[in-house]
Design an enzyme around this catalytic site. Structure first.
Site, mmCIF file in Angstrom:
data_model
loop_
_atom_site.group_PDB
_atom_site.id
_atom_site.type_symbol
_atom_site.label_atom_id
_atom_site.label_comp_id
_atom_site.label_asym_id
_atom_site.label_seq_id
_atom_site.Cartn_x
_atom_site.Cartn_y
_atom_site.Cartn_z
ATOM 1 N N ASP A 14 0.798 -1.226 0.000
ATOM 2 C CA ASP A 14 0.000 0.000 0.000
ATOM 3 C C ASP A 14 0.836 1.285 0.000
ATOM 4 O O ASP A 14 1.771 1.426 0.799
ATOM 5 C CB ASP A 14 -0.878 0.059 1.257
ATOM 6 C CG ASP A 14 -1.752 -1.155 1.432
ATOM 7 O OD1 ASP A 14 -1.724 -2.050 0.579
ATOM 8 O OD2 ASP A 14 -2.460 -1.210 2.451
ATOM 9 N N GLU A 71 -10.610 -1.967 3.565
ATOM 10 C CA GLU A 71 -9.289 -1.443 3.897
ATOM 11 C C GLU A 71 -9.061 -0.093 3.229
ATOM 12 O O GLU A 71 -9.776 0.281 2.300
ATOM 13 C CB GLU A 71 -8.188 -2.414 3.421
ATOM 14 C CG GLU A 71 -8.219 -3.769 4.094
ATOM 15 C CD GLU A 71 -7.060 -4.648 3.671
ATOM 16 O OE1 GLU A 71 -6.391 -5.198 4.561
ATOM 17 O OE2 GLU A 71 -6.821 -4.791 2.453
#
Length: 558
Positions: free
Chosen positions: A142, A311
């Site tokens: 990420d 998320e």
């Protein structure tokens, strides 16, 4: 010449000095005294092995660091650098099956560990992109903490410095002045006893609301230990180094999945807000100083896709309308991870969605677009997003070793009303125009292809090995497809060979295809459609056939 040879010999010796023998303490337990005086201990990694747990002890035998490394048993895939700082002793526990790995004293790692003052990051990978951001080595997922300040774009990211698979999460750091050329920086935030450093965000506190100083950079991240809690750290040098706040954690909650804080300023209420992913919903909290937080509301239980864990949320303001970005894994339209979004209004307390609860809107219809978040403080009021270009179905198995994963291209976001409904638009950021070189006759391993479409169109990219990617725009169905089932190496995962399909929300007049060594990103020039897919051809695609349109090919000049 003699002096130069002596210097080269000395450097070679620094690289090849082997570590001393370990102290064997049992069938799966050993210790290794760390030699002082060099910068790195190079650790040999074998990816098929299980992680060895390493406790790093200082001169007082107090633990200062914890690592998980797949230490080599009988083959070395690559080396990773352990920086010798306070470490004096490595306490190592293996977890492999002795019946298959053999006796620990014979493991190849003991023979191959080396001390060095340097670590070679020269690219050794056929599939490393030429103009997408990648880590110099190790694993990346990420994007985190992105912000713009003083002409510099800062990109932090989930990073494993000790292997090319997910583990040892810390914040890596790269900077750029043009969103294209990225320079690697030292590690920004490393794990502590609250846990590994999971995803989060960063803001520039121009008014010193936190008390950390005017224009301090404040990062908020998830501390992932026995529980997931939220912590902050601040930087007085523009994001180079961070000091963790002594009052961490600043937000706690009784849930196993409680992570990925995205901080943003809400002007009407004059407060900082944070949106957090909590299992199958998001939660909003408010604060005046980023230290004390008040719960405001939750959203999402009845909305959108719930086939996986929610998320990496983000909140985007387009005047009166707000868009909530929400990444999900699994549950993507073609399996694995993807980015959905919701359109509505936000009053500083509650997000009210205008979409139907049963509707799912996807930001990108490829297999390899995830964890997308935006830069804080982007210039000119722009909303600039950056995705992670992979999919959790196979991210740990893609055919690279020195590094794994790249970021997708930066894209500017907007909104567009189609048939009375609001959709998010996505176009390649304007900085990418600087990449355009000369017009060329054939595709190359790094190029941009602009296709002016007449009506429906068929596009085939191929090479001499018979590997190909086929694309089709169907004007009547308002649909775009990309088939990578014959694109090259698809053997590493049963989930990789796939055809992806996207609605175009109207007609497409021009397509922009960005080709890099291991990826194809397709955009409608007006932003109504985006599709990101990895490909791993044995040699570059050098032929294009277009039926129903005209292709102009530009070389990429980085």
């Amino acid at each position: 010449m003699k002096k130069l040879m002596m210097m080269m010999t000395a450097l070679l010796m620094a690289v090849t000095v082997s570590a001393q023998s370990p102290m064997i303490l049992g069938e799966n337990h050993a210790m290794l005294r760390v030699k002082q005086g060099t910068k790195y201990l190079l650790l040999p990694v074998q990816e098929k092995e299980e992680n060895a747990h390493i406790a790093v002890l200082d001169a007082r035998n107090e633990m200062v660091q914890r690592l998980n490394v797949r230490l080599a048993v009988d083959k070395v895939d690559y080396f990773v650098p352990f920086e010798i700082r306070n470490g004096q002793l490595l306490d190592i526990t293996f977890h492999g099956d002795k019946r298959t790995t053999g006796a620990m004293k014979d493991f190849l790692c003991w023979k191959e560990m080396k001390y060095s003052d340097t670590f070679d990051t020269t690219n050794r990978e056929h599939f490393r992109p030429l103009y997408h951001h990648t880590p110099l080595y190790g694993w990346m997922n990420d994007p985190n903490g992105m912000f713009y300040k003083d002409g510099v774009w800062h990109l932090y990211y989930q990073f494993n410095p000790y292997g090319s698979q997910w583990e040892n999460m810390t914040w890596g750091h790269s900077i750029s002045r043009d969103l294209i050329h990225w320079d690697a920086q030292p590690l920004a935030i490393e794990s502590d006893w609250l846990g590994a450093i999971f995803s989060g965000s960063a803001i520039v506190d121009k008014d010193n609301t936190t008390g950390f100083g005017r224009n301090a950079v404040v990062a908020m991240y998830t501390s992932a230990g026995a529980a997931q809690t939220q912590s902050i750290a601040y930087s007085a040098d523009g994001g180079k180094t961070f000091t963790k706040y002594a009052g961490n954690p600043v937000i706690t909650f009784n849930a196993p999945d409680f992570r990925d804080p995205k901080v943003f300023w809400h002007e009407p209420t004059g407060k900082w807000m944070v949106v957090l992913a909590v299992g199958q919903e998001v939660q909003f909290y408010s604060s005046k100083n980023l230290k004390e937080w008040k719960f405001e509301s939750a959203f999402g239980r009845e909305y959108g896709n719930h086939d996986g864990v929610w998320e990496c949320p983000d909140m985007l303001c387009f005047g009166e309308k707000w868009v909530l970005l929400l990444n999900i894994n699994p549950g993507g339209p073609f399996g694995g991870s993807a980015t959905q979004y919701f359109v509505g209004r936000f009053d500083g307390h509650t997000f009210t969605c205008e979409d139907s609860p049963s509707e799912t809107k996807w930001m990108d219809y490829g297999k390899d677009h995830y964890a997308t978040v935006t830069f804080h403080n982007a210039p000119e009021g722009r909303i600039v997003a950056l995705p992670w270009m992979s999919n959790w179905q196979y991210a740990n198995q893609v055919p690279t070793l020195q590094f794994r994963s790249a970021n997708g291209l930066p894209r500017d976001l907007g909104i567009k009303v189609v048939g009375g409904e609001t959709y998010l638009t996505s176009v390649p950021s304007k900085e990418l125009m600087a990449l355009r070189g000369k017009k060329v006759k054939q595709p190359t391993e790094a190029c941009e292809i602009v296709i002016d479409v007449k009506s429906s169109a068929d596009i085939v990219l191929s090479n001499a090995k018979g590997e190909q990617v086929t694309m089709r725009y169907d004007a009547q169905k308002q649909e775009f497809k990309m088939d990578r089932t014959k694109s090259g190496d698809v053997s590493f995962s049963d989930a990789f060979a796939y055809e992806t399909v996207a609605p175009t929300f109207g007609s497409i007049k021009q397509l922009r295809l960005f080709i890099d060594r291991c990826s194809i990103e397709a955009f409608d020039a007006e932003g109504k459609m985006a599709m990101t897919n990895l490909v791993f051809p044995s040699e570059p695609y050098n032929t294009i056939k277009v039926k129903g349109g005209k292709a102009t090919i530009y070389s990429i000049e980085k």
